[in-house]
Design an enzyme around this catalytic site. Structure first.
Site, PDB file in Angstrom:
ATOM      1  N   GLU A  36       0.871  -1.156   0.000  1.00 51.73           N
ATOM      2  CA  GLU A  36       0.000   0.000   0.000  1.00 51.73           C
ATOM      3  C   GLU A  36       0.922   1.224   0.000  1.00 51.73           C
ATOM      4  O   GLU A  36       1.809   1.319   0.863  1.00 51.73           O
ATOM      5  CB  GLU A  36      -0.862  -0.014   1.264  1.00 51.73           C
ATOM      6  N   ARG A 262       5.433 -13.149   9.677  1.00 53.03           N
ATOM      7  CA  ARG A 262       6.068 -11.847   9.452  1.00 53.03           C
ATOM      8  C   ARG A 262       7.519 -11.912   9.903  1.00 53.03           C
ATOM      9  O   ARG A 262       7.854 -12.667  10.812  1.00 53.03           O
ATOM     10  CB  ARG A 262       5.427 -10.776  10.339  1.00 53.03           C
ATOM     11  N   LYS A 272       5.135   0.437   9.548  1.00 51.74           N
ATOM     12  CA  LYS A 272       5.215   1.737   8.885  1.00 51.74           C
ATOM     13  C   LYS A 272       4.704   2.847   9.788  1.00 51.74           C
ATOM     14  O   LYS A 272       5.250   3.942   9.833  1.00 51.74           O
ATOM     15  CB  LYS A 272       4.357   1.709   7.614  1.00 51.74           C
TER      16      LYS A 272
HETATM   17  P1  ATP Z   1       3.009  -2.194   8.060  1.00 51.23           P
HETATM   18  O1  ATP Z   1       2.369  -3.003   9.136  1.00 51.23           O
HETATM   19  O2  ATP Z   1       4.433  -1.876   8.312  1.00 51.23           O
HETATM   20  O3  ATP Z   1       2.208  -0.986   7.676  1.00 51.23           O
HETATM   21  P2  ATP Z   1       1.770  -3.540   5.950  1.00 51.23           P
HETATM   22  O4  ATP Z   1       1.598  -5.001   6.007  1.00 51.23           O
HETATM   23  O5  ATP Z   1       0.587  -2.716   6.262  1.00 51.23           O
HETATM   24  O6  ATP Z   1       3.026  -3.137   6.797  1.00 51.23           O
HETATM   25  P3  ATP Z   1       1.697  -3.355   3.141  1.00 51.23           P
HETATM   26  O7  ATP Z   1       2.184  -2.284   2.260  1.00 51.23           O
HETATM   27  O8  ATP Z   1       0.248  -3.574   3.232  1.00 51.23           O
HETATM   28  O9  ATP Z   1       2.306  -3.062   4.553  1.00 51.23           O
HETATM   29  O10 ATP Z   1       2.452  -4.727   2.865  1.00 51.23           O
HETATM   30  C1  ATP Z   1       2.802  -5.221   1.617  1.00 51.23           C
HETATM   31  C2  ATP Z   1       3.141  -6.675   1.770  1.00 51.23           C
HETATM   32  O11 ATP Z   1       4.260  -6.834   2.612  1.00 51.23           O
HETATM   33  C3  ATP Z   1       2.005  -7.470   2.389  1.00 51.23           C
HETATM   34  O12 ATP Z   1       1.822  -8.645   1.619  1.00 51.23           O
HETATM   35  C4  ATP Z   1       2.497  -7.793   3.768  1.00 51.23           C
HETATM   36  O13 ATP Z   1       1.981  -9.012   4.207  1.00 51.23           O
HETATM   37  C5  ATP Z   1       4.015  -7.829   3.580  1.00 51.23           C
HETATM   38  N1  ATP Z   1       4.680  -7.493   4.834  1.00 51.23           N
HETATM   39  C6  ATP Z   1       4.533  -6.372   5.565  1.00 51.23           C
HETATM   40  N2  ATP Z   1       5.266  -6.431   6.692  1.00 51.23           N
HETATM   41  C7  ATP Z   1       5.913  -7.608   6.662  1.00 51.23           C
HETATM   42  C8  ATP Z   1       6.838  -8.264   7.545  1.00 51.23           C
HETATM   43  N3  ATP Z   1       7.240  -7.701   8.687  1.00 51.23           N
HETATM   44  N4  ATP Z   1       7.308  -9.484   7.198  1.00 51.23           N
HETATM   45  C9  ATP Z   1       6.925 -10.061   6.042  1.00 51.23           C
HETATM   46  N5  ATP Z   1       6.055  -9.502   5.179  1.00 51.23           N
HETATM   47  C10 ATP Z   1       5.555  -8.294   5.470  1.00 51.23           C
HETATM   48 MG    MG Z   2      -1.149  -2.573   5.566  1.00 53.53          MG
END
Ligand code: ATP
Ligand code: MG
Length: 775
Positions: A36, A262, A272
């Protein structure tokens, strides 16, 4: 037998993909990374990118980069651009497959009308609060709101008017009509569209209704014909709705969701939202501050994409959320930079040295190799040497403790690639501070050898005062003082490490680095790996970032609450480390050992960086192929300590006089065996049996486990009957146990294990016995 080369073991996702290919379920595997665009990517995202891209690449499939941009209020183009850059930098190539969820808004809308016509969605005009309240709780089913039974016509009409902009934010939502009593809260008529009169960075003002993530994501996957939609474990409960949706609308493909753990790394955070707080609160200099776990930060710190990828592969893919030791990341970075970073000399806190017996106007050029002998790179430079030099203040002590091998009054030290010098006189300023050392050099020791055979134990770095370049050095360290800043009391920001950045002004570096491009990487001998800062470093104002220290300074400091003394961290390094410029030694080599310097350096690294005991490290480095075998197994992701233990305690015993190359299995099989023990598939006793057989006859661990029936039984339901039988057959002993003779537990465990042919997991047996005997 020896030609049997079993495929390397696959993680559970790769195993699923391989099975699907084998069974002909798909011709082409299609994966995606769906960020995102509401922030910068971090190291957790790297894991997801490397995984998704890796699976597509290994199977000859396709990898998509797709922006999941369905939330107009938090997303923007700056984030899109930075994400594109970061994914490219990591080396994940999406070819022409760059997509935006916002390009599918029209299709998403059409599918919503489809659901309405099928009676599977309705417009709810309740407030957010009312909807939440009527949804029930984990123990109570939800209730319908007053709008659940609207007719298809009324729903269609309202939904179209929502799109047309007739209503204010929050006046209505569109909900899927599924099951208000479902044990899965996400199935209790989830909201799939809401009204937001907001400007979207790509679609402008075209839309005022926006789909929610849970609705949008499966459609995006289905429209792109993603085969394996990989996401993190917190989405496990969303899978039911995912399936409900893609089966209920006329999409071209049927994707499936799989969840993995994760990445969470010690001493850092991967969210983030929280990273943004650090940026906005001024705790760091920006998203690309080298202390940040963002990809832009990691990159600016000097880490290469290869090192980051190697780290992600080392961490592997599992179903269990665990935190990764920060030492693993540092290890991957050092391992990469060791081969890539030329060695140069830099003096952090200069102390002037005048060689009183060196001619005033003479300047010599001394040849100095850029690489140590164990790195397959070549090249050298000429270092100017003259009467006035700088050495590091840390390398001189007036009253040295025993075992200090650097400079002190009357003592000798070797200047790296140059001469042996002796300190004759200490010059002070009016406040009594040492400002200069007057020394003499021994002309016969050019290049550092001592023709008369006298011992000079210490070697230190130096620069020629007139030739060296002044520079700023930024010593970066961990951003937090505790492994998990999110679990302690208070706010995660309370655990910021005040010493995470120490700026050293007025350092001096050898002159040759001036013309190197910004971002160049080096090992500053004895100090660590550095890179010139890509943003701030200029040819006439050099700035260097410390990427990583030469060894793990935290492992040793990890006693309860490391006491911070007044000196910056760089000054707290072990004072008696002989500075020979190679990897610092943990301990003198065993007297009888005939190790090469290369093996000696590895032995020291195993002890200092991997925490292997000295005894085990000795065994592992008795031959290069042995150490290679160990390294390769660790590289596959097994924990260094367990690999060392399996090799030293089991394999070596079986090998007897044979070399490691005479066995018919490789690191992949050892790695697999360790995984089987660690995930409980087999007991560690069975692991020994299997490894012994592998050493004797080769073969793959899984096959041996199956052939010998060694699979451990972990299911309490399957073990309970044997437990009951044993208790019934030993009623008297059971009475004694209940009467207080709890030492009998061992007897009972043994009986049950015997009854199950040794297959029952002893921990499970113990728990069942305690439960049944205790009552
Ligand atoms: P954050 O919690 O930091 O905002 P998010 O999951 O909301 O991260 P996205 O941009 O939605 O961020 O994530 C893009 C992809 O990265 C998703 O498929 C998510 O599952 C994966 N992802 C995010 N954080 C991790 C992590 N710590 N380990 C592995 N994969 C991750
Ligand atoms: Mg997210």
């Amino acid at each position: 037998m020896a030609d049997k080369k079993p495929a390397p073991s696959l993680d559970f996702l790769r195993a699923i993909v391989a099975e699907h290919l084998r069974a002909g379920r798909y011709d082409t595997i299609v994966t995606r990374f769906p960020p995102e665009p509401n922030g910068y990517l971090h190291i957790g995202h790297a894991k997801s990118i490397v995984l998704n891209h890796g699976i597509a690449q290994e199977t000859g499939g396709r990898f998509h980069l797709r922006f999941d941009d369905t939330n107009p209020e938090t997303e923007n183009l700056e984030y899109v651009e930075s994400i594109v850059d970061a994914v490219k930098w990591l080396g994940a190539d999406w070819g022409e497959h760059l997509y935006f969820a916002s390009d599918y808004f029209e299709e998403m809308y059409a599918f919503a009308e489809h659901l309405i016509t099928q009676g599977k969605a309705y417009v709810d005009s309740s407030t957010e609060e009312e909807i939440r309240e009527a949804r029930g709780t984990v123990t109570e089913p939800g209730r319908p709101t007053a709008f659940r039974d609207r007719s298809v016509e009324e729903n269609l009409d309202l939904f179209r008017r929502m799109r047309a902009g007739e209503f204010a934010n929050g006046a209505h939502v569109l909900r899927a009509k599924i099951d208000l009593a479902s044990p899965n809260m996400l199935m209790r008529d989830p909201v799939i569209y809401r009204i937001r009169h907001a400007h979207h960075y790509r679609t402008g003002d075209r839309w005022c209704i926006y789909p929610l993530y849970d609705y949008a994501h499966p459609i995006e996957d289905a429209l792109e014909c993603i085969t394996h939609s990989l996401c993190t474990l917190e989405f496990e409960n969303n899978r039911e709705f995912y399936d409900w949706l893609v089966e209920g609308i006329p999409v071209p493909c049927r994707p499936y969701q799989y969840e993995f753990a994760r990445l969470a790394l010690d001493y850092t955070i991967t969210s983030k939202r929280k990273l943004r707080q650090l940026v906005e609160g001024g705790h760091v200099s920006g998203w690309d501050d080298p202390r940040m776990p963002t990809l832009v930060g990691i990159r600016r710190r000097g880490v290469t994409p290869e090192a980051l990828r190697a780290f992600c592969e080392m961490v592997g893919v599992t179903k269990a959320n665990t935190r990764v030791d920060a030492g693993k990341f540092d290890y991957a970075v050092r391992d990469d930079l060791n081969r890539r970073a030329p060695r140069v000399l830099c003096v952090l806190r200069p102390l002037r040295v005048v060689l009183t017996n060196y001619p005033e106007d003479r300047v010599e050029e001394l040849e100095a190799p850029y690489w140590p002998h164990d790195v397959p790179n070549e090249g050298s430079r000429m270092l100017p040497f003259s009467r006035e030099l700088f050495i590091d203040r840390d390398d001189f002590l007036e009253n040295p403790p025993k075992g200090f091998f650097r400079l002190s009054p009357g003592a000798e030290v070797r200047l790296r690639y140059a001469y042996v010098i002796r300190c004759d006189e200490v010059v002070r300023d009016e406040r009594g501070e040492v400002v200069e050392l007057r020394c003499s050099y021994d002309e016969a020791t050019r290049g550092g050898s001592t023709p008369d055979g006298r011992q000079v134990k210490g070697t230190i770095q130096w620069v020629s005062a007139a030739h060296a370049l002044p520079c700023e050095v930024r010593l970066y360290d961990r951003l937090f003082t505790v492994p998990d800043p999110e679990v302690g009391e208070g706010d995660f920001k309370d655990y910021l490490n005040p010493e995470s950045l120490v700026v050293v002004q007025g350092a001096r570096i050898e002159p040759g680095v001036r013309s190197d491009p910004a971002g160049s990487r080096y090992q500053f001998e004895r100090l660590g790996y550095f890179c010139s800062d890509p943003v701030d470093s200029k040819p006439d104002a050099l700035v260097f970032n410390r990427t990583v220290t030469l060894r793990d300074t935290w492992a040793k400091a990890a006693q309860p609450a490391p006491k911070v003394d007044a000196a910056p961290k760089a000054e707290r390094k072990k004072k008696d480390a002989p500075g020979d410029g190679a990897a610092p030694r943990a301990k003198a080599p065993a007297a009888e050992s005939a190790r090469t310097p290369e093996l000696e350096a590895r032995r020291a690294r195993y002890v200092a960086e991997l925490g292997i005991s000295a005894v085990e490290a000795d065994v592992l480095t008795r031959a290069a192929d042995f150490a290679d075998f160990f390294d390769a197994t660790v590289h596959l992701g097994a924990s260094p300590k367990s690999v060392a233990s399996w090799i030293v305690n089991v394999l070596v015993v079986e090998l007897k006089e044979r070399g490691i190359n005479e066995i018919a299995f490789g690191p992949a099989e050892l790695h697999r065996l360790i995984a089987l023990v660690e995930d409980g598939t087999i007991s560690s006793g069975a692991g020994r049996t299997v490894l012994a057989e592998m050493a004797r006859e080769g073969g793959a661990p899984d096959a041996i486990v199956e052939a010998r029936g060694l699979r451990q039984v972990n299911d309490p339901g399957a073990i309970a009957p044997a437990v009951d039988e044993v208790i019934a057959a030993n009623a008297a002993k059971a009475e004694e146990y209940r009467g207080g003779k709890t030492g009998l537990l061992g007897f009972f465990v043994g009986q049950v294990r015997q009854k199950t042919g040794g297959s029952a997991n002893p921990e499970v047996v113990k728990a069942l016995l305690v439960e049944r005997l205790g009552g």
